[in-house]
Design a protein around this motif. Structure first.
Motif, PDB file in Angstrom:
ATOM      1  N   TYR A 195      46.177  51.522  48.728  1.00 32.45           N
ATOM      2  CA  TYR A 195      47.635  51.693  48.821  1.00 32.45           C
ATOM      3  C   TYR A 195      48.061  51.736  50.282  1.00 32.45           C
ATOM      4  N   GLU A 196      49.060  50.926  50.597  1.00 33.00           N
ATOM      5  CA  GLU A 196      49.636  50.895  51.934  1.00 33.00           C
ATOM      6  C   GLU A 196      51.141  51.077  51.806  1.00 33.00           C
ATOM      7  N   GLU A 224      52.462  50.877  48.358  1.00 39.12           N
ATOM      8  CA  GLU A 224      52.325  49.620  47.618  1.00 39.12           C
ATOM      9  C   GLU A 224      50.862  49.339  47.320  1.00 39.12           C
ATOM     10  N   GLN A 225      50.599  48.908  46.069  1.00 36.51           N
ATOM     11  CA  GLN A 225      49.228  48.595  45.692  1.00 36.51           C
ATOM     12  C   GLN A 225      48.740  47.337  46.400  1.00 36.51           C
ATOM     13  N   GLN A 226      47.542  47.420  46.937  1.00 37.57           N
ATOM     14  CA  GLN A 226      46.869  46.268  47.538  1.00 37.57           C
ATOM     15  C   GLN A 226      45.565  46.048  46.777  1.00 37.57           C
ATOM     16  N   ASN A 273      41.697  41.779  51.591  1.00 35.58           N
ATOM     17  CA  ASN A 273      42.967  42.026  50.917  1.00 35.58           C
ATOM     18  C   ASN A 273      43.505  40.677  50.430  1.00 35.58           C
ATOM     19  N   THR A 275      45.967  40.327  48.015  1.00 37.44           N
ATOM     20  CA  THR A 275      47.233  40.526  47.299  1.00 37.44           C
ATOM     21  C   THR A 275      48.168  39.329  47.424  1.00 37.44           C
ATOM     22  N   ALA A 276      48.230  38.730  48.599  1.00 42.09           N
ATOM     23  CA  ALA A 276      49.160  37.625  48.848  1.00 42.09           C
ATOM     24  C   ALA A 276      48.817  36.358  48.080  1.00 42.09           C
ATOM     25  N   ILE A 296      41.838  44.558  46.752  1.00 42.11           N
ATOM     26  CA  ILE A 296      40.774  44.200  47.682  1.00 42.11           C
ATOM     27  C   ILE A 296      39.642  43.508  46.926  1.00 42.11           C
TER      28      ILE A 296
END
Length: 225
Positions: free
Chosen positions: A70-71, A74-76, A83, A85-86, A78
């Motif tokens: 979490y950053e 927001e959930q990320q 990372n 997520t994108a 891995i």
């Protein structure tokens, strides 16, 4: 003891958007299980695995290390230390996720992680088998749906905002196909849990859906959640 809210429903019903809002309102942790399956799908694509190659999927999925971080709330997601997520919303990733997520080995690996998260914190978790398989003892279970046409229109408008050319008719056909796959898969098919509350968002705003679910949560809490 932790409190868990399970939100299930078909593709495009707005589960992630709603679950994030509900989690924020209650100061719960939001867990996007679909993103975890998409991370697995991304891994399989990167390994050049065909969606129909069940044996290879079962063999290779064990090598995927998928974690949640979490950053800024927001959930990320891995994947093997990266990372990713994108990359998870790409169309090809979604198609592979639909093909690979019914695999028993894939589900076993990811369900164990999801259940561990739910034991450690109050969570709102969304997916397609949360209330029936992953968190059968969740305090609140919601089955969130909307008509195929409405779901297709929402996706079409989302793509338009992103500047992506698309066909509403093709999106609708894709959603119908996805629904059939999810409902008829062998492992953990999409279905409404017997004790889940049906929420049809076809004629509702996001705010209205969020308030409806919060109201259900409050009523259950008052009656001895």
């Amino acid at each position: 003891m932790t409190t868990n809210i399970a939100i299930d429903g078909p593709a495009g019903a707005g589960k992630s958007t709603i679950a994030k809002r509900v989690a924020r309102e209650l100061s719960f942790i939001y867990v996007d299980t679909g993103a975890m399956y998409r991370a697995m799908a991304l891994y399989l694509l990167r390994q050049n695995i065909e969606a129909q190659d069940t044996a290879k999927i079962e063999e290779i999925c064990e090598q995927a290390d998928i974690a949640i971080a979490y950053e800024s709330g927001e959930q990320q997601v891995i994947l093997n230390g990266e990372n990713v997520t994108a990359y998870l919303r790409a169309e090809e990733v979604g198609k592979m996720a639909s093909a690979s997520s019914p695999n028993a080995k894939v589900r076993e690996k990811l369900v164990a992680l999801q259940q561990k998260l739910a034991r450690e914190a109050d969570v709102v978790m969304d997916g397609r088998d949360i209330g029936t398989k992953v968190l059968p003892d969740a305090a609140v279970k919601i089955y969130l749906t909307a008509s195929v046409r409405i779901r297709a229109m929402r996706r079409y408008q989302e793509l338009q905002r992103e500047g992506v050319s698309s066909s509403l008719e093709e999106i609708e056909k894709s959603i119908q196909k996805r629904d059939e796959q999810d409902k008829n898969r062998e492992n953990s098919p999409l279905r409404q849990a017997e004790d889940a509350v049906l929420v049809d968002s076809s004629e509702m705003t996001i705010d209205q859906v969020v308030e409806e679910i919060l109201s259900i949560y409050r009523k259950n809490r008052e009656s001895g959640l």
